[in-house]
Structure formats: structure tokens, C-alpha cells
Design a protein around this motif. Structure first.
Motif, mmCIF file in Angstrom:
data_model
loop_
_atom_site.group_PDB
_atom_site.id
_atom_site.type_symbol
_atom_site.label_atom_id
_atom_site.label_comp_id
_atom_site.label_asym_id
_atom_site.label_seq_id
_atom_site.Cartn_x
_atom_site.Cartn_y
_atom_site.Cartn_z
ATOM 1 N N GLU A 6 56.665 37.539 50.448
ATOM 2 C CA GLU A 6 56.456 37.970 49.073
ATOM 3 C C GLU A 6 55.346 37.150 48.420
ATOM 4 O O GLU A 6 55.089 36.005 48.795
ATOM 5 C CB GLU A 6 57.731 37.787 48.234
ATOM 6 C CG GLU A 6 58.944 38.500 48.763
ATOM 7 C CD GLU A 6 59.871 37.584 49.515
ATOM 8 O OE1 GLU A 6 61.086 37.860 49.547
ATOM 9 O OE2 GLU A 6 59.374 36.580 50.079
ATOM 10 N N GLY A 8 53.068 37.028 44.296
ATOM 11 C CA GLY A 8 52.889 37.606 42.967
ATOM 12 C C GLY A 8 53.809 37.060 41.905
ATOM 13 O O GLY A 8 53.686 37.426 40.736
ATOM 14 N N ARG A 19 53.375 41.839 38.862
ATOM 15 C CA ARG A 19 53.473 42.715 40.023
ATOM 16 C C ARG A 19 53.743 41.862 41.245
ATOM 17 O O ARG A 19 52.949 40.985 41.586
ATOM 18 C CB ARG A 19 52.198 43.525 40.201
ATOM 19 C CG ARG A 19 52.308 44.608 41.291
ATOM 20 C CD ARG A 19 51.031 45.429 41.357
ATOM 21 N NE ARG A 19 51.079 46.482 42.353
ATOM 22 C CZ ARG A 19 51.164 47.767 42.069
ATOM 23 N NH1 ARG A 19 51.235 48.180 40.799
ATOM 24 N NH2 ARG A 19 51.183 48.679 43.034
ATOM 25 N N SER A 21 54.397 41.592 45.369
ATOM 26 C CA SER A 21 54.013 42.272 46.600
ATOM 27 C C SER A 21 54.777 41.689 47.772
ATOM 28 O O SER A 21 55.113 40.498 47.778
ATOM 29 C CB SER A 21 52.508 42.129 46.849
ATOM 30 O OG SER A 21 51.766 42.791 45.855
ATOM 31 N N THR A 77 53.536 47.508 53.218
ATOM 32 C CA THR A 77 53.722 46.730 52.004
ATOM 33 C C THR A 77 54.617 47.465 51.021
ATOM 34 O O THR A 77 54.685 48.703 51.026
ATOM 35 C CB THR A 77 52.380 46.427 51.310
ATOM 36 O OG1 THR A 77 51.742 47.671 50.972
ATOM 37 C CG2 THR A 77 51.464 45.615 52.208
ATOM 38 N N ASP A 79 55.484 47.000 46.789
ATOM 39 C CA ASP A 79 55.193 46.298 45.553
ATOM 40 C C ASP A 79 56.238 46.632 44.501
ATOM 41 O O ASP A 79 56.831 47.710 44.514
ATOM 42 C CB ASP A 79 53.825 46.698 45.009
ATOM 43 C CG ASP A 79 52.694 46.135 45.830
ATOM 44 O OD1 ASP A 79 51.534 46.356 45.446
ATOM 45 O OD2 ASP A 79 52.966 45.474 46.858
ATOM 46 N N GLN A 81 56.231 46.633 40.403
ATOM 47 C CA GLN A 81 55.580 46.459 39.124
ATOM 48 C C GLN A 81 56.645 46.278 38.058
ATOM 49 O O GLN A 81 57.511 47.151 37.885
ATOM 50 C CB GLN A 81 54.707 47.679 38.786
ATOM 51 C CG GLN A 81 54.059 47.632 37.423
ATOM 52 C CD GLN A 81 53.016 46.549 37.317
ATOM 53 O OE1 GLN A 81 52.225 46.323 38.233
ATOM 54 N NE2 GLN A 81 52.989 45.849 36.188
ATOM 55 N N CYS A 95 62.299 40.278 48.793
ATOM 56 C CA CYS A 95 61.983 41.532 49.472
ATOM 57 C C CYS A 95 62.917 41.662 50.669
ATOM 58 O O CYS A 95 63.256 40.665 51.315
ATOM 59 C CB CYS A 95 60.524 41.489 49.912
ATOM 60 S SG CYS A 95 59.976 42.888 50.884
#
Length: 123
Positions: A6, A8, A19, A21, A77, A79, A81, A95
Motif C-alpha cells: 500500500e 498514499g 487516495r 493505492s 492495482t 485504489d 479515493q 489492502c
């Protein structure tokens, strides 16, 4: 193994956005579902959102209407937001990847986890 990394996370002000990622490496094919969970100190890991390889999305109560999950199967990937952040969104965000497509709000169906990224929202 499907290493998940991960990025961001960081510090945001209340009302702001971040955000996150996550990239899955080490395999040529991707998991059926990828998701995001979060865990605040002293609390259980909480479902945020998940997305299937076909694009169907699922959201937990915490992210409904404020968070959006995206997935790029070609790049492996996913993401997240996050908009309209509040101090209650402060947590470590993880994640996760699963080969299943059901019960995606449960941590038990996920086979792989990232190391987590800290999100801190100041009020």
C-alpha cells in the motif's frame, strides 16, 4: 504469495481527501476480489470497500458515499479515493486480496494482506 504493497497514506485535514493505492505483485493473474479494510487503535479491523475483477463494487457503512474503490486488472492495482475525511477515518488502512467473491466484508475470506498504511485526519 501475493505481496500487496500500500501507499498514499499520510496526514489530511478534516474535509480533505486522500487516495490510497495498492499494488499486487508476484503473480501473473489477479485475485477475484481486492478490498480495503481499516483498523483504529483498540478496534477490530473494519471493512471499507471491495471490488471484483469484473468491476462490481461493495462498500461498508464507513465509506458509503465518500469513498470510491478503483481497480486496474492490467496493472494489478486497487485504489481507494477518500473524500470528506473526518477524524473518525484515522486508522491504518490495509489492502487485501481474495480468491472468493462472497462475504467480502469479512476478513476471513481474504488470503493476502498488505502491511498497512497510516491515515491520520486532523480536525
Amino acid at each position: 504469495q501475493v505481496p500487496l504493497v500500500e501507499s498514499g497514506g499520510g496526514l489530511a485535514q478534516a474535509g480533505g481527501s486522500l487516495r490510497l493505492s495498492c499494488v499486487a505483485s508476484g503473480r501473473r493473474y489477479f485475485a477475484t476480489a481486492m478490498g480495503w479494510f481499516r483498523q483504529a487503535p483498540g478496534q477490530e479491523r473494519q471493512f471499507v470497500a471491495a471490488i471484483l475483477s469484473g468491476g462490481m463494487t461493495y462498500y461498508g457503512d464507513v465509506g458509503q458515499g465518500r469513498f470510491t474503490i478503483f481497480r486496474d486488472n492490467g496493472k494489478n492495482t486497487v485504489d481507494l479515493q477518500m473524500n470528506s475525511l473526518t477524524s473518525e477515518d484515522t486508522a491504518v488502512y490495509y489492502c487485501a486480496a481474495s480468491w472468493l467473491a462472497t462475504n467480502l466484508a469479512s476478513t476471513r475470506v481474504y488470503d493476502y494482506w498488505g502491511q498497512g498504511t497510516q491515515v491520520t485526519v486532523s480536525s
